[in-house]
Design an enzyme around this catalytic site. Structure first.
Site, PDB file in Angstrom:
ATOM      1  N   GLY A  24       0.781  -1.227   0.000  1.00  0.00           N
ATOM      2  CA  GLY A  24       0.000   0.000   0.000  1.00  0.00           C
ATOM      3  C   GLY A  24       0.812   1.275   0.000  1.00  0.00           C
ATOM      4  O   GLY A  24       0.244   2.366  -0.149  1.00  0.00           O
ATOM      5  N   ARG A  29       3.939  -1.452  -5.565  1.00  0.00           N
ATOM      6  CA  ARG A  29       4.156  -0.175  -6.253  1.00  0.00           C
ATOM      7  C   ARG A  29       5.437   0.529  -5.783  1.00  0.00           C
ATOM      8  O   ARG A  29       6.198   1.035  -6.595  1.00  0.00           O
ATOM      9  CB  ARG A  29       2.953   0.727  -5.980  1.00  0.00           C
ATOM     10  CG  ARG A  29       2.952   1.997  -6.790  1.00  0.00           C
ATOM     11  CD  ARG A  29       1.848   2.947  -6.301  1.00  0.00           C
ATOM     12  NE  ARG A  29       0.586   2.316  -6.111  1.00  0.00           N
ATOM     13  CZ  ARG A  29      -0.432   2.350  -6.977  1.00  0.00           C
ATOM     14  NH1 ARG A  29      -0.312   3.008  -8.109  1.00  0.00           N
ATOM     15  NH2 ARG A  29      -1.559   1.740  -6.700  1.00  0.00           N
ATOM     16  N   CYS A  66      -9.651   3.043 -30.318  1.00  0.00           N
ATOM     17  CA  CYS A  66     -10.897   3.651 -30.775  1.00  0.00           C
ATOM     18  C   CYS A  66     -11.923   3.869 -29.677  1.00  0.00           C
ATOM     19  O   CYS A  66     -13.000   3.280 -29.698  1.00  0.00           O
ATOM     20  CB  CYS A  66     -11.479   2.809 -31.890  1.00  0.00           C
ATOM     21  SG  CYS A  66     -10.376   2.849 -33.284  1.00  0.00           S
TER      22      CYS A  66
HETATM   23  N1  LLP Z   1      -0.892  -7.133  -0.843  1.00  0.00           N
HETATM   24  C1  LLP Z   1      -2.152  -7.315  -1.265  1.00  0.00           C
HETATM   25  C2  LLP Z   1      -2.991  -8.305  -0.603  1.00  0.00           C
HETATM   26  C3  LLP Z   1      -2.653  -6.545  -2.328  1.00  0.00           C
HETATM   27  O1  LLP Z   1      -3.910  -6.716  -2.736  1.00  0.00           O
HETATM   28  C4  LLP Z   1      -1.819  -5.583  -2.948  1.00  0.00           C
HETATM   29  C5  LLP Z   1      -2.308  -4.772  -4.061  1.00  0.00           C
HETATM   30  C6  LLP Z   1      -0.495  -5.444  -2.469  1.00  0.00           C
HETATM   31  C7  LLP Z   1      -0.066  -6.227  -1.411  1.00  0.00           C
HETATM   32  C8  LLP Z   1       0.460  -4.455  -3.058  1.00  0.00           C
HETATM   33  O2  LLP Z   1       0.004  -3.164  -2.912  1.00  0.00           O
HETATM   34  P1  LLP Z   1       0.960  -1.938  -3.294  1.00  0.00           P
HETATM   35  O3  LLP Z   1       2.133  -1.960  -2.360  1.00  0.00           O
HETATM   36  O4  LLP Z   1       1.418  -2.138  -4.674  1.00  0.00           O
HETATM   37  O5  LLP Z   1       0.121  -0.743  -3.130  1.00  0.00           O
HETATM   38  N2  LLP Z   1      -4.051  -1.583 -10.127  1.00  0.00           N
HETATM   39  C9  LLP Z   1      -4.063  -0.583  -9.102  1.00  0.00           C
HETATM   40  C10 LLP Z   1      -3.465  -1.095  -7.808  1.00  0.00           C
HETATM   41  C11 LLP Z   1      -4.124  -2.344  -7.293  1.00  0.00           C
HETATM   42  C12 LLP Z   1      -3.499  -2.886  -6.032  1.00  0.00           C
HETATM   43  C13 LLP Z   1      -4.008  -4.244  -5.727  1.00  0.00           C
HETATM   44  N3  LLP Z   1      -3.481  -4.869  -4.549  1.00  0.00           N
HETATM   45  C14 LLP Z   1      -3.378   0.671  -9.624  1.00  0.00           C
HETATM   46  O6  LLP Z   1      -2.931   0.687 -10.776  1.00  0.00           O
HETATM   47  O7  LLP Z   1      -3.293   1.690  -8.915  1.00  0.00           O
END
Ligand code: LLP
Length: 430
Positions: free
Chosen positions: A248, A285, A353
């Protein structure tokens, strides 16, 4: 320029002598060699992010399980595994990819709200280090699979702490209105049940409240709620030795406003370092976003009414975050804009498109003409992995750069390969 041009803000991507470089390689050189569009990733930037995380968490010992959903390029997975990271996976496909990258099964955490029986079986057979359970039905299914193969499967329960992460609604996961996790109030009962199930080795808890979180408070609230649950689980006579604190961590898309990683580390230590549990985090991320760019070439310019459109050869199928979340990625022309250039507000749009195929209206770009190259920045996370072949546009190539070396880490998909997967019923005329 009138409006402010957002410049690259990580050390590994920036202008030198008027040209955009990724590490020591001019982006133009890669474009000339491989053609556009392509993603390029800086390996050193990824390594640096892991170091930053470790420094911020020190002296707490926290296992980093990279959430490979953010970017599952095999070369990146190998690099991260080489740095000692485990992997957070969410599907059978990710399991296969991470094993193919040589990640030890013990270091794999399998999250996800809808694991199929087949995926659970594959994970158990591979011997993954942890399954994160999201419902009582899933718990019973894992117990059944475990019994059938005579194994004890290590699990943690993902609880939904009901904390608002103050991020985009489509990537919020930790409130009672989301589909994720076991409700906080039910956690004790489910934990007690899991602790009695033969085949289940119930080790602890997991949480993940959302993505692109730049406010530190939701993390504090969540960790405090987890600490409280740990106490209550022990008070009811059960053992708990593991906590998975999810990902997150938000990054900066505009050169400002990323998460304060040092404070994040301090809060994690303050709330949980002394609770007698092994700690894991699952950042995705944060590790890769700022290490990546999507490079594209300008095809045409046109004016409609009062709006100017610059049409580029990358589209929403290659990078769908703007269409899906109204996300805004910075745009860096490969030729550095001169300070005195007059900005020309224009919409940077793709060839697909539909009108959602836009990267946004940019106020501070110099005039771009056909043949100019540009990079969409902060494109290392949730970009290549979310791309599609909409409009029969093949998935683009991915280039990995380290120092003055670079390689084609993933070939461009071919239309021929797509066609090979299809066949017509024999009653359909050729
Ligand atoms: N752990 C779990 C259980 C998750 O569902 C996620 C992300 C993470 C870790 C990693 O989260 P991060 O550190 O990357 O924030 N497609 C969206 C983001 C979806 C995130 C889904 N889960 C976007 O492009 O912003």
């Amino acid at each position: 320029m009138t409006a402010e041009f957002v410049r690259p803000h990580v050390a590994q991507i920036g202008y030198r002598s008027g040209e955009l470089f990724i590490e020591q390689v001019p982006v133009r050189t890669i474009a000339e060699k491989f053609g556009t569009p392509f993603y390029a990733y800086s390996a050193s930037a990824v390594c640096q992010r892991i170091e930053m995380l470790r420094d911020a968490l020190h002296p707490a010992e926290v296992q980093i399980c990279y959430a490979m959903k953010a970017n599952n390029n095999l070369s990146l997975l190998r690099i991260l595994s080489g740095l000692g990271c485990g992997m957070d996976i969410v599907s059978g496909g990710e399991l296969e990819r991470t094993l193919a990258a040589g990640v030890p099964a013990q270091k794999i955490v399998f999250s996800g709200v809808g694991k199929s029986e087949q995926e659970i079986k594959a994970a158990v057979a591979a011997g993954v280090g942890q399954l994160n359970v999201e419902s009582t039905e899933e718990l019973e299914l894992i117990a059944k699979v475990a019994r059938n193969v005579g194994r004890k499967v290590p699990v943690v329960l993902r609880v939904n702490p009901d904390v608002d992460a103050a991020t985009h609604p489509k990537i919020t996961t930790g409130t009672r209105h989301n589909k994720f996790g076991i409700p906080y109030e039910a956690a004790l009962t489910v934990y007690a049940r899991a602790s009695t199930l033969p085949g289940i080795d119930c080790l602890g808890l997991a949480v993940h409240i959302g993505s692109q979180i730049t406010d530190i408070l939701p993390f504090r609230k969540t960790f405090e709620r987890v600490a409280e649950l740990v106490g209550r689980i022990r008070a009811q006579g059960n053992t708990i030795t593991r906590l998975d604190l999810g990902g997150g961590l938000g990054v900066s898309y505009d050169g400002r406003s990323g998460i304060d990683i040092v404070t994040y580390g301090a809060i994690l230590r303050e709330t949980l370092a002394d609770c007698g549990c092994e700690l894991t985090i699952e950042p995705g991320r944060f590790v890769v976003a700022e290490a990546g760019i999507l490079v594209s070439e300008v095809l045409y310019n046109k004016v409609q009414g009062s709006e100017k459109f610059t049409i580029v050869d990358a589209g929403m199928n290659d990078l769908m975050r703007p269409a899906l979340y109204d996300a805004r990625h910075p745009i860096w022309p490969i030729a550095e804009p001169a300070a005195e250039t007059l900005a020309e507000p224009c919409h940077i749009v793709g060839p697909v498109c539909e009108s959602s195929d836009t990267f946004g209206k940019y106020e501070a770009l110099p005039p771009l003409v056909s043949g100019d190259l540009l990079a969409l920045g902060v494109a290392g996370a949730y970009c290549a992995v979310m791309s599609s072949s909409y409009n029969a546009r093949p998935l683009v190539q991915e280039i990995l750069v380290e120092g003055n070396r670079y390689c084609l880490a993933r070939h461009r998909q071919t239309v021929a390969a797509m066609l090979k997967l299809e066949q017509a019923g024999e009653w359909i005329a050729a």
